[in-house]
Design a protein around this motif. Structure first.
Motif, PDB file in Angstrom:
ATOM      1  N   VAL A   1       0.846  -1.190   0.000  1.00 41.06           N
ATOM      2  CA  VAL A   1       0.000   0.000   0.000  1.00 41.06           C
ATOM      3  C   VAL A   1       0.891   1.254   0.000  1.00 41.06           C
ATOM      4  O   VAL A   1       0.646   2.219  -0.730  1.00 41.06           O
ATOM      5  CB  VAL A   1      -0.934  -0.004   1.232  1.00 41.06           C
ATOM      6  N   GLY A   2       1.944   1.190   0.818  1.00 46.55           N
ATOM      7  CA  GLY A   2       2.879   2.316   0.905  1.00 46.55           C
ATOM      8  C   GLY A   2       3.550   2.576  -0.431  1.00 46.55           C
ATOM      9  O   GLY A   2       3.654   3.727  -0.876  1.00 46.55           O
ATOM     10  N   LEU A   3       3.977   1.513  -1.098  1.00 45.09           N
ATOM     11  CA  LEU A   3       4.635   1.679  -2.393  1.00 45.09           C
ATOM     12  C   LEU A   3       3.649   2.155  -3.457  1.00 45.09           C
ATOM     13  O   LEU A   3       4.039   2.879  -4.373  1.00 45.09           O
ATOM     14  CB  LEU A   3       5.307   0.374  -2.827  1.00 45.09           C
ATOM     15  N   TYR A   4       2.380   1.734  -3.335  1.00 48.70           N
ATOM     16  CA  TYR A   4       1.371   2.231  -4.270  1.00 48.70           C
ATOM     17  C   TYR A   4       1.261   3.748  -4.147  1.00 48.70           C
ATOM     18  O   TYR A   4       1.244   4.467  -5.132  1.00 48.70           O
ATOM     19  CB  TYR A   4       0.010   1.565  -4.007  1.00 48.70           C
ATOM     20  N   ARG A   5       1.240   4.213  -2.900  1.00 47.74           N
ATOM     21  CA  ARG A   5       1.128   5.663  -2.702  1.00 47.74           C
ATOM     22  C   ARG A   5       2.432   6.372  -3.078  1.00 47.74           C
ATOM     23  O   ARG A   5       2.411   7.441  -3.674  1.00 47.74           O
ATOM     24  CB  ARG A   5       0.733   5.976  -1.257  1.00 47.74           C
ATOM     25  N   LEU A   6       3.562   5.776  -2.748  1.00 51.24           N
ATOM     26  CA  LEU A   6       4.853   6.420  -3.046  1.00 51.24           C
ATOM     27  C   LEU A   6       5.110   6.545  -4.550  1.00 51.24           C
ATOM     28  O   LEU A   6       5.781   7.467  -4.994  1.00 51.24           O
ATOM     29  CB  LEU A   6       6.004   5.644  -2.394  1.00 51.24           C
ATOM     30  N   THR A   7       4.597   5.583  -5.330  1.00 53.99           N
ATOM     31  CA  THR A   7       4.836   5.641  -6.770  1.00 53.99           C
ATOM     32  C   THR A   7       3.669   6.298  -7.514  1.00 53.99           C
ATOM     33  O   THR A   7       3.721   6.427  -8.733  1.00 53.99           O
ATOM     34  CB  THR A   7       5.067   4.230  -7.357  1.00 53.99           C
ATOM     35  N   CYS A   8       2.640   6.709  -6.761  1.00 54.12           N
ATOM     36  CA  CYS A   8       1.447   7.333  -7.364  1.00 54.12           C
ATOM     37  C   CYS A   8       1.822   8.674  -8.014  1.00 54.12           C
ATOM     38  O   CYS A   8       2.591   9.454  -7.443  1.00 54.12           O
ATOM     39  CB  CYS A   8       0.415   7.537  -6.254  1.00 54.12           C
ATOM     40  N   TYR A   9       1.253   8.928  -9.179  1.00 58.99           N
ATOM     41  CA  TYR A   9       1.569  10.173  -9.901  1.00 58.99           C
ATOM     42  C   TYR A   9       1.185  11.412  -9.097  1.00 58.99           C
ATOM     43  O   TYR A   9       1.834  12.454  -9.197  1.00 58.99           O
ATOM     44  CB  TYR A   9       0.853  10.200 -11.252  1.00 58.99           C
ATOM     45  N   ALA A  10       0.115  11.306  -8.292  1.00 59.14           N
ATOM     46  CA  ALA A  10      -0.327  12.459  -7.511  1.00 59.14           C
ATOM     47  C   ALA A  10       0.700  12.797  -6.430  1.00 59.14           C
ATOM     48  O   ALA A  10       1.076  13.956  -6.255  1.00 59.14           O
ATOM     49  CB  ALA A  10      -1.676  12.148  -6.866  1.00 59.14           C
ATOM     50  N   TYR A  11       1.150  11.761  -5.719  1.00 61.61           N
ATOM     51  CA  TYR A  11       2.127  12.015  -4.656  1.00 61.61           C
ATOM     52  C   TYR A  11       3.504  12.349  -5.218  1.00 61.61           C
ATOM     53  O   TYR A  11       4.275  13.048  -4.581  1.00 61.61           O
ATOM     54  CB  TYR A  11       2.241  10.812  -3.717  1.00 61.61           C
ATOM     55  N   ARG A  12       3.822  11.825  -6.402  1.00 66.33           N
ATOM     56  CA  ARG A  12       5.116  12.157  -7.018  1.00 66.33           C
ATOM     57  C   ARG A  12       5.244  13.664  -7.156  1.00 66.33           C
ATOM     58  O   ARG A  12       6.276  14.248  -6.881  1.00 66.33           O
ATOM     59  CB  ARG A  12       5.216  11.525  -8.407  1.00 66.33           C
TER      60      ARG A  12
END
Lengths: 254, 233
Positions: free
Chosen positions: B57-68
C-alpha cells in the motif's frame, strides 16, 4: 497598497546582449484603466517613456503566443494577465529558458528544431480516404489547441535548470497527439524514452498549471506516454505480450 | 553499484527528506508496536487483512503520480514551486528524474495498483462485519466512517493514471475494437474521476488515519460511537 490613485509600478527587464553584461530592471509609473492587461501597460511604457524597449506581440487575444513572459515570476501571456490581479508592483521578464534577443524578446527557434526532429505523422497502410470516428480523434485534438507560446517549456525545471536530453512538455504533447491519432502507425514512446529523455520528467505538473489553453499536458500527454514507455521498457508482462504481438503480426512497432 | 542504486537526489543534504523518513519509520514502528485489536466488529484498516500488506500500500502511494508531484516539489524541491523565482534548482544539484536507481521503480506503479485492487475487497468485508457482528443488522457511526473510507479508497484506486492506461489509455482506435464504444464510455468516465486523483489521494490518506484514530479511541474506552439504526429480528 502600492496601486495608489489608479497608478501602478511596472518593472521591465532590460538587457541588450551586445552591450550589457548583466540585465537590470527599469521602473515606470503607469496609469491603470479598467480591464487593463500587462501588455497594455508595456505598450503604454513604449509609447510614453521609452520606445527602445523590445517586446514581441501580435494578436493581443491569447491566440498567437508571442507575448509570453515571466510576470512576477510566473510564466504567463502578457495579453491575458490582468493588471488588477497582480498587486502594486509588476515585474516583467523574458522567458529565461531561451536565449535572449533583447529586453523581453527571446529566441524560441530551438523549439521548432526539436519539433522537426520528431517522427512525423506516418499513416497506417489503409486505403484512403480514412474513415475516422469522432470519438477516436477527440483525445489527440486536445493538444492541437496548443498556441506554441512555450510557457510550458519555460516553466519546466528540467529544461530550465538542468542539462539533460529531455525535450520538454510541449514536444511530448506533440508526440502524444501523433501517437493517439487513430490513423498513425508509430509508437513514439520508445524514441521519447531512449533519445528524448521522457524519464527526466518528474510530473510536477507546472507545465499544466501555466498552459493558457488549459491543456492537461501532464495528465493527458506526459503520463500516458510514460505509461506506454512502461509497457515497452519496464513492465515484463507487457514487454512479453508486445513481443508475441510483434512476432504474430510481423509489424514494425518502433 | 551503490551509485547506480541510489539516485543523486537521495545523496544531497536534505532535511525535509530526513524528516520524512523519520516520520515514516516512527509511524511504521508505532503501528507494529501498538496493534489495534478487533473492537465490537470494527477492524482497523491498517491491520486488514494483515499489517504485512502495508509495504505494498505504501509503495502504491509512493509511486502514485499524484504524490510524485507533491514529494518532488516539497521534499526534493525539484522544483519547489512553479514560480521561477527562488527555485534553488540548478545543475549543481544532482537530478536524474525517474531514470536512475530506485526511482526507476516509479515506472512499475501499475504492479502496486494491482496489489491495491487485490486489497480493496477487505475494506468492504470489514464494513460488512461492522454492521453484522451481532448476527443482526446494526448501523453505527463507525460503520458510516468505515463506508466513507472504503468509498474514498476505491475512488482513489480506480482514478489512478495507470488504471486509466489499462482500461483504454493505450488504445488509439476505440472504434476499431469489439465493444469499443462501451470501452470508450468507461474510459471517459474514469477520466472524469482521474481529474480529481490528487484530491482523492489526500482525502483517502487523511481519512484512513482518521479511521485508525477513531477505532483506537473506541478501544481506549472513549464513548464516541453511536447506534444510528438497529434491526432486531
Amino acid at each position: 497598497m502600492l496601486m495608489e490613485k489608479n497608478r501602478i509600478k511596472i518593472r521591465i527587464y532590460r538587457k541588450d546582449p551586445e552591450k550589457d553584461a548583466k540585465g537590470y530592471f527599469q521602473e515606470f509609473d503607469v496609469p491603470v484603466e479598467e480591464g487593463m492587461v500587462v501588455l497594455d501597460a508595456v505598450n503604454y511604457v513604449t509609447e510614453h517613456y521609452d520606445q527602445t524597449i523590445a517586446v514581441r506581440w501580435n494578436c493581443k487575444a491569447a491566440r498567437c503566443g508571442s507575448c509570453a513572459a515571466e510576470i512576477n515570476g510566473m510564466p504567463k501571456l502578457m495579453c491575458k494577465t490582468r493588471i488588477d490581479q497582480l498587486g502594486g508592483v509588476v515585474s516583467i521578464e523574458p522567458m529565461h529558458a531561451f536565449p535572449l534577443v533583447k529586453d523581453l524578446v527571446t529566441d524560441v527557434n530551438e523549439n521548432y528544431e526539436t519539433e522537426r526532429a520528431m517522427p512525423e505523422f506516418t499513416p497506417k497502410e489503409e486505403k484512403e480516404p480514412w474513415i475516422i470516428d469522432e470519438m477516436d480523434v477527440l483525445r489527440s485534438q486536445e493538444f492541437r489547441k496548443c498556441i506554441e507560446c512555450f510557457l510550458c517549456q519555460d516553466v519546466c525545471h528540467v529544461i530550465r535548470d538542468h542539462t539533460t536530453k529531455y525535450i520538454g512538455p510541449r514536444h511530448v504533447a506533440k508526440a502524444a497527439s501523433l501517437d493517439m491519432h487513430p490513423a498513425d502507425s508509430l509508437d513514439r514512446s520508445k524514441i521519447l524514452t531512449e533519445e528524448k529523455g521522457l524519464g527526466y520528467c518528474n510530473v510536477t505538473k507546472c507545465c499544466q498549471e501555466v498552459c493558457p489553453e488549459h491543456i492537461k499536458i501532464t495528465d493527458n500527454a506526459i503520463i500516458p506516454e510514460k505509461e506506454r514507455a512502461a509497457d515497452g521498457f519496464y513492465d515484463p508482462i507487457m514487454m512479453l505480450i508486445g513481443k508475441i504481438k510483434k512476432r504474430k503480426n510481423g509489424k514494425n512497432v518502433e | 553499484m551503490l551509485n547506480k542504486l541510489i539516485p543523486k537526489e537521495l545523496l544531497e543534504k536534505n532535511i525535509r527528506l530526513y524528516m520524512f523518513i523519520i516520520l515514516l519509520a516512527v509511524a511504521a514502528l508505532m503501528l507494529v508496536l501498538f496493534p489495534v485489536p478487533e473492537y465490537k466488529g470494527y477492524i482497523d484498516p491498517f491491520y486488514s487483512p494483515t499489517i504485512l500488506v502495508l509495504p505494498f500500500v505504501g509503495l502504491y502511494r509512493l509511486t502514485c503520480y499524484a504524490y510524485r508531484k507533491d514529494y518532488n516539489r516539497h521534499i526534493f524541491k525539484h522544483p519547489i514551486a512553479c514560480s521561477v523565482i527562488g527555485r534553488l534548482d540548478d545543475n549543481k544539484r544532482g537530478y536524474t528524474g525517474e531514470t536512475s536507481g530506485i526511482f526507476k521503480i516509479e515506472n512499475l506503479h501499475r504492479y502496486f495498483l494491482y496489489s491495491a485492487i487485490a486489497i480493496l475487497p477487505f475494506f468492504y468485508y470489514d464494513l460488512y462485519i461492522s454492521m453484522f457482528y451481532t448476527g443482526s443488522f446494526v448501523l453505527r457511526l463507525g460503520s458510516l466512517i468505515l463506508a466513507t473510507n472504503a468509498v474514498l479508497i476505491t475512488l482513489y484506486v480506480f482514478s489512478c493514471h495507470s488504471f486509466r492506461s489499462l482500461i483504454g489509455g493505450r488504445k488509439d482506435c476505440f472504434s476499431c475494437m469489439h465493444g469499443g464504444k462501451s470501452i470508450k464510455r468507461v474510459y471517459d468516465s474514469q477520466s472524469k474521476i482521474n481529474a480529481h486523483h490528487e484530491t482523492l489521494a489526500w482525502a483517502s490518506l487523511i481519512f484512513i488515519i482518521f479511521v485508525d484514530l477513531y477505532i483506537r479511541a473506541l478501544v481506549a474506552g472513549i464513548p464516541i460511537d453511536h447506534i444510528i439504526f438497529a434491526l432486531v429480528l
